[in-house]
Scaffold this motif. Structure first.
Motif, short mmCIF file in Angstrom:
data_model
loop_
_atom_site.label_atom_id
_atom_site.label_comp_id
_atom_site.label_asym_id
_atom_site.label_seq_id
_atom_site.Cartn_x
_atom_site.Cartn_y
_atom_site.Cartn_z
N ALA A 11 11.68 -9.37 -12.59
CA ALA A 11 12.97 -9.84 -13.09
C ALA A 11 13.72 -8.71 -13.78
O ALA A 11 14.95 -8.60 -13.65
N ARG A 12 12.98 -7.86 -14.51
CA ARG A 12 13.62 -6.74 -15.20
C ARG A 12 14.16 -5.73 -14.19
O ARG A 12 15.25 -5.18 -14.37
N ARG A 13 13.40 -5.48 -13.14
CA ARG A 13 13.86 -4.56 -12.10
C ARG A 13 15.14 -5.09 -11.45
O ARG A 13 16.08 -4.33 -11.22
N ARG A 14 15.16 -6.37 -11.16
CA ARG A 14 16.33 -6.95 -10.51
C ARG A 14 17.54 -6.90 -11.44
O ARG A 14 18.68 -6.72 -10.98
N HIS A 15 17.30 -7.06 -12.74
CA HIS A 15 18.39 -6.96 -13.70
C HIS A 15 18.99 -5.55 -13.69
O HIS A 15 20.21 -5.38 -13.68
#
Length: 213
Positions: A11-15
């Motif tokens: 999720a952090r990568r996608r953010h």
């Protein structure tokens, strides 16, 4: 030992990728700074580089992102029972992002950077090859089924289909009053008439394609 939560990590990568994609589209890759990436993502440089080693890796990841499920859609199209309808649906799928904010500009920036970076050029070429191979296969099946003009060679025809799709992106990125969403029905009509789909019971004829779309 610290345990990494895979879901939170993803999720952090996608953010980060979402924030970076906006900057790359608005400012361009070269003019986007690491400080701007950190600010947009709301994290320090150390935290940002925990997920990606450098700005180039972020840009490559943005281009590789398959959040729209393109690989699955290509596979589904190749296995469809009706290749003609699958082709029309695939064209809609590939053309639709041209109507999204910033996507055409990001596509244009990727093309610019491809001239300077062999890895980016290879990434774009691989994606184009996958799309082209799927469209070629659908054209060949549709011709064999009598749904399109059998005199059209799948290879060159696939090139023109992709060129028409690409024109939505380039026009949207370079012409302020061009509306890709409004032009999608025209693209469908052009393809129907160019490919000369032969009517079957229940099919819309080319003459009525505009209304059907």
């Amino acid at each position: 030992m610290r345990t990494v939560d895979p879901a939170k990590h993803q999720a952090r990568r996608r953010h980060i990728l979402g924030a970076a994609a906006t900057l790359f589209a608005e400012k361009g890759y070269e003019r986007t700074t690491t400080a701007e990436l950190c600010k947009a993502a709301g994290m320090s440089a150390g935290a940002l580089f925990h997920y990606f080693p450098n700005k180039r890796a972020i840009f490559l990841a943005v281009l590789e992102d398959d959040g729209d499920g393109k690989a699955e859609r290509l596979a589904r199209a190749r296995s469809a029972d009706d290749p003609w309808q699958a082709l029309l649906d695939l064209v809609d799928f590939l053309a639709a992002p041209a109507a999204e904010p910033l996507v055409p500009q990001l596509v244009m920036e990727a093309m610019v950077q491809a001239y300077r970076d062999a890895d980016i050029e290879a990434l774009l070429s691989r994606g184009n090859a996958e799309e082209r191979a799927t469209i070629e296969a659908l054209l060949a099946k549709a011709a064999a089924a009598g749904r399109i003009d059998p005199g059209l060679e799948p290879g060159p025809t696939a090139t023109w289909v992709l060129a028409l799709i690409a024109s939505l992106y380039t026009s949207a990125a370079t012409t302020p009053d061009f509306d890709p969403a409004e032009q999608l029905s025209t693209l469908r009509l052009i393809l129907r008439r160019f490919l000369r789909a032969q009517a079957r019971p229940g099919d819309a004829s080319p003459a009525s394609a505009r209304g059907a779309d």
